[in-house]
Design a protein around this motif. Structure first.
Motif, PDB file in Angstrom:
ATOM      1  N   VAL A   1       0.835  -1.205   0.000  1.00 61.26           N
ATOM      2  CA  VAL A   1       0.000   0.000   0.000  1.00 61.26           C
ATOM      3  C   VAL A   1       0.867   1.251   0.000  1.00 61.26           C
ATOM      4  O   VAL A   1       0.730   2.132  -0.849  1.00 61.26           O
ATOM      5  CB  VAL A   1      -0.960   0.012   1.211  1.00 61.26           C
ATOM      6  N   THR A   2       1.785   1.360   0.967  1.00 61.37           N
ATOM      7  CA  THR A   2       2.586   2.583   1.102  1.00 61.37           C
ATOM      8  C   THR A   2       3.593   2.734  -0.036  1.00 61.37           C
ATOM      9  O   THR A   2       3.881   3.860  -0.456  1.00 61.37           O
ATOM     10  CB  THR A   2       3.316   2.590   2.460  1.00 61.37           C
ATOM     11  N   GLY A   3       4.125   1.613  -0.538  1.00 61.58           N
ATOM     12  CA  GLY A   3       5.108   1.687  -1.621  1.00 61.58           C
ATOM     13  C   GLY A   3       4.562   2.355  -2.872  1.00 61.58           C
ATOM     14  O   GLY A   3       5.162   3.305  -3.395  1.00 61.58           O
ATOM     15  N   PRO A   4       3.428   1.902  -3.417  1.00 59.42           N
ATOM     16  CA  PRO A   4       2.862   2.561  -4.598  1.00 59.42           C
ATOM     17  C   PRO A   4       2.513   4.026  -4.362  1.00 59.42           C
ATOM     18  O   PRO A   4       2.701   4.860  -5.257  1.00 59.42           O
ATOM     19  CB  PRO A   4       1.610   1.731  -4.884  1.00 59.42           C
ATOM     20  N   LEU A   5       2.013   4.367  -3.168  1.00 62.75           N
ATOM     21  CA  LEU A   5       1.667   5.763  -2.896  1.00 62.75           C
ATOM     22  C   LEU A   5       2.902   6.656  -2.985  1.00 62.75           C
ATOM     23  O   LEU A   5       2.858   7.754  -3.555  1.00 62.75           O
ATOM     24  CB  LEU A   5       1.002   5.890  -1.523  1.00 62.75           C
TER      25      LEU A   5
ATOM     26  N   SER B   1      -9.593  10.193   6.932  1.00 65.26           N
ATOM     27  CA  SER B   1      -8.940  11.376   7.504  1.00 65.26           C
ATOM     28  C   SER B   1      -8.169  12.189   6.474  1.00 65.26           C
ATOM     29  O   SER B   1      -7.723  13.301   6.771  1.00 65.26           O
ATOM     30  CB  SER B   1      -7.981  10.954   8.628  1.00 65.26           C
ATOM     31  N   PHE B   2      -8.019  11.666   5.245  1.00 65.97           N
ATOM     32  CA  PHE B   2      -7.166  12.316   4.259  1.00 65.97           C
ATOM     33  C   PHE B   2      -7.583  13.747   3.915  1.00 65.97           C
ATOM     34  O   PHE B   2      -6.744  14.655   3.902  1.00 65.97           O
ATOM     35  CB  PHE B   2      -7.080  11.471   2.993  1.00 65.97           C
ATOM     36  N   PRO B   3      -8.862  14.021   3.611  1.00 73.94           N
ATOM     37  CA  PRO B   3      -9.214  15.406   3.244  1.00 73.94           C
ATOM     38  C   PRO B   3      -8.868  16.408   4.341  1.00 73.94           C
ATOM     39  O   PRO B   3      -8.411  17.527   4.051  1.00 73.94           O
ATOM     40  CB  PRO B   3     -10.728  15.329   3.009  1.00 73.94           C
ATOM     41  N   TYR B   4      -9.072  16.008   5.589  1.00 76.43           N
ATOM     42  CA  TYR B   4      -8.803  16.914   6.701  1.00 76.43           C
ATOM     43  C   TYR B   4      -7.299  17.112   6.909  1.00 76.43           C
ATOM     44  O   TYR B   4      -6.835  18.227   7.163  1.00 76.43           O
ATOM     45  CB  TYR B   4      -9.447  16.366   7.977  1.00 76.43           C
ATOM     46  N   ARG B   5      -6.546  16.033   6.787  1.00 78.00           N
ATOM     47  CA  ARG B   5      -5.096  16.149   6.958  1.00 78.00           C
ATOM     48  C   ARG B   5      -4.465  16.952   5.826  1.00 78.00           C
ATOM     49  O   ARG B   5      -3.548  17.740   6.053  1.00 78.00           O
ATOM     50  CB  ARG B   5      -4.458  14.756   7.029  1.00 78.00           C
ATOM     51  N   LEU B   6      -4.948  16.744   4.601  1.00 80.12           N
ATOM     52  CA  LEU B   6      -4.404  17.486   3.470  1.00 80.12           C
ATOM     53  C   LEU B   6      -4.674  18.979   3.641  1.00 80.12           C
ATOM     54  O   LEU B   6      -3.765  19.808   3.463  1.00 80.12           O
ATOM     55  CB  LEU B   6      -5.021  16.979   2.168  1.00 80.12           C
ATOM     56  N   ALA B   7      -5.907  19.329   3.969  1.00 77.68           N
ATOM     57  CA  ALA B   7      -6.246  20.739   4.163  1.00 77.68           C
ATOM     58  C   ALA B   7      -5.462  21.332   5.337  1.00 77.68           C
ATOM     59  O   ALA B   7      -4.969  22.471   5.263  1.00 77.68           O
ATOM     60  CB  ALA B   7      -7.741  20.884   4.401  1.00 77.68           C
TER      61      ALA B   7
ATOM     62  N   SER C   1      -1.594  11.328   1.759  1.00 78.56           N
ATOM     63  CA  SER C   1      -2.454  10.170   1.543  1.00 78.56           C
ATOM     64  C   SER C   1      -1.872   8.936   2.221  1.00 78.56           C
ATOM     65  O   SER C   1      -2.591   8.182   2.891  1.00 78.56           O
ATOM     66  CB  SER C   1      -2.629   9.917   0.042  1.00 78.56           C
ATOM     67  N   SER C   2      -0.565   8.741   2.064  1.00 78.95           N
ATOM     68  CA  SER C   2       0.090   7.589   2.688  1.00 78.95           C
ATOM     69  C   SER C   2       0.012   7.667   4.203  1.00 78.95           C
ATOM     70  O   SER C   2      -0.342   6.690   4.884  1.00 78.95           O
ATOM     71  CB  SER C   2       1.555   7.513   2.237  1.00 78.95           C
ATOM     72  N   ASN C   3       0.337   8.831   4.760  1.00 81.84           N
ATOM     73  CA  ASN C   3       0.302   8.989   6.203  1.00 81.84           C
ATOM     74  C   ASN C   3      -1.124   8.854   6.739  1.00 81.84           C
ATOM     75  O   ASN C   3      -1.348   8.248   7.791  1.00 81.84           O
ATOM     76  CB  ASN C   3       0.883  10.340   6.604  1.00 81.84           C
TER      77      ASN C   3
END
Length: 489
Positions: free
Chosen positions: A94-98, A180-186, A149-151
């Motif tokens: 999962v993390t490798g491709p990201l 949680s991605f949208p919130y972390r990205l913003a 996204s990875s984190n």
């Protein structure tokens, strides 16, 4: 050389040390790249040389930050294969491709246009140069997208199955756009803009304190303060929504952030302003809080129930004192940023923005607080995820390489500390000297015979910083610029 610590403890310290050094440079380059694109756009529209001069000044600091960010990022990534090979084996599909997508879509874009951005003045059409600057800025944002996204997937994993003890991706849309991605990205994007805008404001404020009142300094101060106003207020809203998301998906982290031990069933949860969490006795000492306000913020009800830490097994709880206080450092500094922004608005209205030495001193002090708040935020989210490396799925201790020893990690940690102190200490020191020198108006042919964007510039990235900086030179520049025309926004 284990320093009395286990291999797991040393590996965590090493990763925390390297990522803390690393994160300040991408945050700086993300914000400054967008600031540079804005400056060049305004110069193309207005042909005002102030914007071009500011661009040529801030691109030097951007070049140093970008170079140090690349170096520190590569070193950090190596640890996935040395100290954390079990994590890579179990979750690498999962993390490798990201991370690969980040390299292919962002790093190549940045690298492809960086040379034109740094050395293109006088070589390419102005619009082509602006396009290169814009591509670099977009590339830094795309890089942030994939890293976050990875984190975020490690914080709120979705879209996978476990087969023979290995995490296997099943739905890439769910993986990338995890809860949680949208919130972390913003949250991170806004933090990066805050970091860079506070750097601009702090630099300009320092020169205002030294007596400079030329248009270069005033324009930097004004533009930086507008950005701090927008991003600090926006961060309050984003942070609130991020907290609600954490309550839903990582309740143990939220309980640690609030220092909340007992689940409240018949009364509201207070918002603690101060406390000394005691993990051994499962209580707080010296509490100072506002009754019911915690429940009101998190559940929109004065008596809303919030799960307490005692509802989680002791081995599933994060380090409460660290999470509790790092969060309050971040929020406290954020409130000071909002205060500074509204104070600046009042000073604009009274016409004293460029003359208030007290405010200039405050703004100078606030300059590095963006970095402190950024690190405090990352400490909150990363320590708060413990004891999981993939929340609820893979424990941190199970992600450690099986063959690594405490002595090996201890020796490499000492080497990292020594090398980072020398290399990055020198880079940061040079950035501070550039800041001390300040922006310079380029208005004679002598100033244009060498430097960024000219044919005599060597073709190396750090050559974007084209002069030696000394105190005498900086002082001379300040004196020469004092007589220039002063124009208010």
């Amino acid at each position: 050389m284990s320093l009395g610590l286990t291999a797991l403890e040393l590996a965590r310290i090493q990763f925390a040390f390297t990522v803390s050094f690393h994160i300040i440079f991408p945050a700086t380059s993300i914000g400054l790249a967008c600031f540079l694109a804005l400056l060049e756009w305004k110069w193309l529209r207005t042909q005002n040389p102030v914007y071009k001069d500011l661009f040529k000044y801030w691109i030097k600091i951007f070049a140093v930050a970008f170079a140090m960010g690349v170096v520190s990022g590569i070193v950090m990534a190596y640890q996935f294969g040395t100290n954390w090979s079990e994590f890579s084996r179990i979750a690498g599909s999962v993390t490798g491709p990201l991370l690969t997508y980040e390299v292919l879509s962002a790093f190549f874009l940045e690298a492809g246009f960086l040379g034109i951005m740094l050395f293109g003045w006088g070589r390419v059409n102005p619009k082509a140069h602006f396009f290169a600057t814009l591509m670099v800025a977009i590339g830094t944002c795309i890089s942030m997208f994939w890293i976050l996204s990875s984190n975020s997937w490690m914080q709120t994993p979705q879209g996978f199955a476990i087969e023979n003890g290995i995490i296997v991706p099943m739905d890439w849309w769910a993986i990338v756009f995890n809860p949680s991605f949208p919130y972390r990205l913003a949250h991170m994007a806004t933090a990066a803009f805050l970091v860079s805008s506070l750097l601009v404001v702090g630099t300009a404020a320092w020169h205002l304190l030294k007596g400079r009142r030329d248009e270069l300094v005033k324009k930097s101060f004004s533009m930086g303060l507008w950005m701090v106003l927008v991003t600090s207020c926006l961060q309050v809203v984003i942070g609130d929504q991020h907290g609600l998301n954490t309550l839903e998906h990582q309740p143990s982290k939220l309980a640690a952030i609030e220092g909340h031990w007992e689940t409240n069933h018949d009364h509201g949860m207070p918002l603690l302003l101060f406390a000394l969490p005691d993990m051994e006795n499962e209580q707080n000492n010296l509490e100072i809080g506002v009754p019911n306000l915690g429940s009101l913020i998190l559940t929109h009800s004065v008596d809303g129930k919030v799960t307490g830490l005692k509802d989680f097994a002791p081995e599933d709880r994060p380090n409460v004192p660290i999470v509790f206080w790092s969060f309050r450092v971040m929020v406290g500094l954020g409130m000071l940023m909002v205060l500074m922004s509204f104070t600046a608005l009042w000073l604009r209205k009274t016409g004293k923005l460029y003359e208030s030495s007290g405010f200039h001193r405050f703004a100078t002090i606030m300059g590095p607080t963006g970095y402190i708040a950024l690190l405090a935020g990352w400490i909150t989210t990363e320590v708060g995820r413990q004891p999981w490396v993939v929340y609820g799925i893979l424990r941190t201790k199970d992600g450690l390489s099986m063959t690594v020893t405490a002595d090996q990690v201890g020796i490499s940690l000492i080497i990292f500390v020594l090398v980072y102190t020398i290399v990055f200490g020198a880079g940061i020191y040079y950035m501070l000297r550039l800041i001390k020198a300040g922006p310079t108006a380029i208005d004679s042919l002598e100033n244009l015979t060498a430097g960024v964007g000219h044919f005599k510039t060597p073709m190396r990235p750090l050559s974007a910083v084209d002069e030696a900086i000394d105190v005498t030179q900086a002082s001379s520049q300040e004196n020469n610029l004092d007589h220039k025309e002063n124009r208010h926004d």
